[in-house]
Design a protein around this motif. Structure first.
Motif, PDB file in Angstrom:
ATOM      1  N   MET A   1       0.873  -1.350  -0.345  1.00 27.37           N
ATOM      2  CA  MET A   1      -0.263  -0.163  -0.252  1.00 27.37           C
ATOM      3  C   MET A   1       1.139   1.220   0.106  1.00 27.37           C
ATOM      4  O   MET A   1       1.974   1.240   1.027  1.00 27.37           O
ATOM      5  CB  MET A   1      -0.955  -0.264   1.349  1.00 27.37           C
ATOM      6  N   LEU A   6      -1.933   6.465  -3.747  1.00 24.28           N
ATOM      7  CA  LEU A   6      -3.409   6.344  -3.456  1.00 24.28           C
ATOM      8  C   LEU A   6      -4.046   8.044  -3.545  1.00 24.28           C
ATOM      9  O   LEU A   6      -5.402   8.490  -4.024  1.00 24.28           O
ATOM     10  CB  LEU A   6      -3.953   6.053  -2.573  1.00 24.28           C
ATOM     11  N   LEU A  93       0.751   0.678  -8.487  1.00 23.51           N
ATOM     12  CA  LEU A  93       0.043   0.844  -7.970  1.00 23.51           C
ATOM     13  C   LEU A  93      -0.585  -0.970  -7.930  1.00 23.51           C
ATOM     14  O   LEU A  93      -1.757  -1.325  -7.791  1.00 23.51           O
ATOM     15  CB  LEU A  93      -1.257   1.705  -7.690  1.00 23.51           C
ATOM     16  N   ALA A 195      -6.022   0.174   1.051  1.00 21.49           N
ATOM     17  CA  ALA A 195      -5.675   0.847   0.562  1.00 21.49           C
ATOM     18  C   ALA A 195      -7.079   1.524   0.704  1.00 21.49           C
ATOM     19  O   ALA A 195      -7.037   3.274  -0.055  1.00 21.49           O
ATOM     20  CB  ALA A 195      -5.765  -0.249  -0.993  1.00 21.49           C
TER      21      ALA A 195
END
Length: 270
Positions: A1, A6, A93, A195
């Protein structure tokens, strides 16, 4: 993560109009139904019509083609859609992978708008071009929606979700709980749940790896919710043999196993 990545992804999504409401406005119900059956062309044609009419921006069109239709897009288009994250960041990612050739990319996971949330999970059946991986993590399906509808919306101090999967139920519960603990036996599910909490800027969820109540032994909760797991692929699914027995055993263990005290529990039974 990767929280920073993000957060940049969230910026790109919010900058676009990639929402469930906008997709429904752009793509008619019959085309969406066809898409769920794996027939992409009607939705593809309707988005193309919107593009030609100047009714959809380039970033939104790219995101919808990638994640709603499962189509390849050019690396240039993807780079423009991920202007904050960057195409390299999207690849790192695990959002996209190389498409049919080196100049294109395709979705490697599902990225689905759901209400005000963005939900990451493994690719849905109609988008996946191969067999599901053994640790496949489902997105927002019918069973999940049914559980969400059944959950009370009154405020609680603490809540527990068992078998969180991608974590979408925990996100919903977190709107009404001071603190949520979400557990799952799958490391991949834990990855997606964490996430999704970061992607949606929800900070009152703690995700723990472990089987059923093991990660919360000795703790108490005001609310417990669970959508008991089931094997996504089984040769006898729906025939009334081993799969039904596995589901029954799971329900019995979940409800009969000694647990920490709780005021309310909601379990989806199939």
């Amino acid at each position: 993560m990767q929280p920073a990545a993000l957060n940049r992804l969230r910026e790109d999504l919010l900058r676009s109009s990639y929402t469930a409401e906008q997709f429904e406005a752009f793509v008619a119900a019959d085309a969406r139904d066809a898409l769920r059956r794996g027939i992409v062309f009607p939705a593809q044609r309707e988005l193309a019509d919107r593009e030609h009419a100047g009714q959809i921006d380039a970033a939104t069109l790219t995101l919808m083609r990638l994640f709603a239709l499962g189509l390849d897009v050019s690396r240039t288009e993807a780079s423009e859609a991920f202007s904050s994250l960057g195409l390299e960041g999207a690849e790192t990612l695990g959002l996209v992978s190389t498409g049919r050739n080196d100049s294109t990319v395709r979705a490697a996971v599902s990225l689905t708008p759901f209400g005000s949330w963005f939900i990451l999970s493994d690719l849905d059946d109609h988008l996946r071009q191969a067999e599901a991986r053994p640790d496949h993590v489902m997105g927002v399906g019918g069973a999940t929606r049914s559980l969400i509808e059944a959950i009370p919306h009154h405020a609680v101090a603490s809540a527990l979700e068992i078998g969180t999967g991608c974590g979408v139920v925990a996100l919903i519960v977190a709107q009404h709980a001071d603190q949520v603990v979400a557990t799952d036996v799958s490391e991949r599910a834990i990855m997606f749940a964490r996430a999704n909490a970061v992607l949606n800027e929800v900070e009152n969820i703690e995700v723990r790896l472990g089987d059923l109540f093991d990660p919360v032994a000795g703790e108490t909760f005001d609310l417990v919710v669970t959508n008991p797991p089931f094997p996504p692929k089984c040769p006898c699914w729906g025939v009334g043999c081993c799969h039904d027995e596995q589901r029954r055993d799971c329900r019995m263990e979940t409800t009969q196993r000694p647990a920490t005290p709780t005021r309310h529990s909601f379990q989806l039974a199939a």
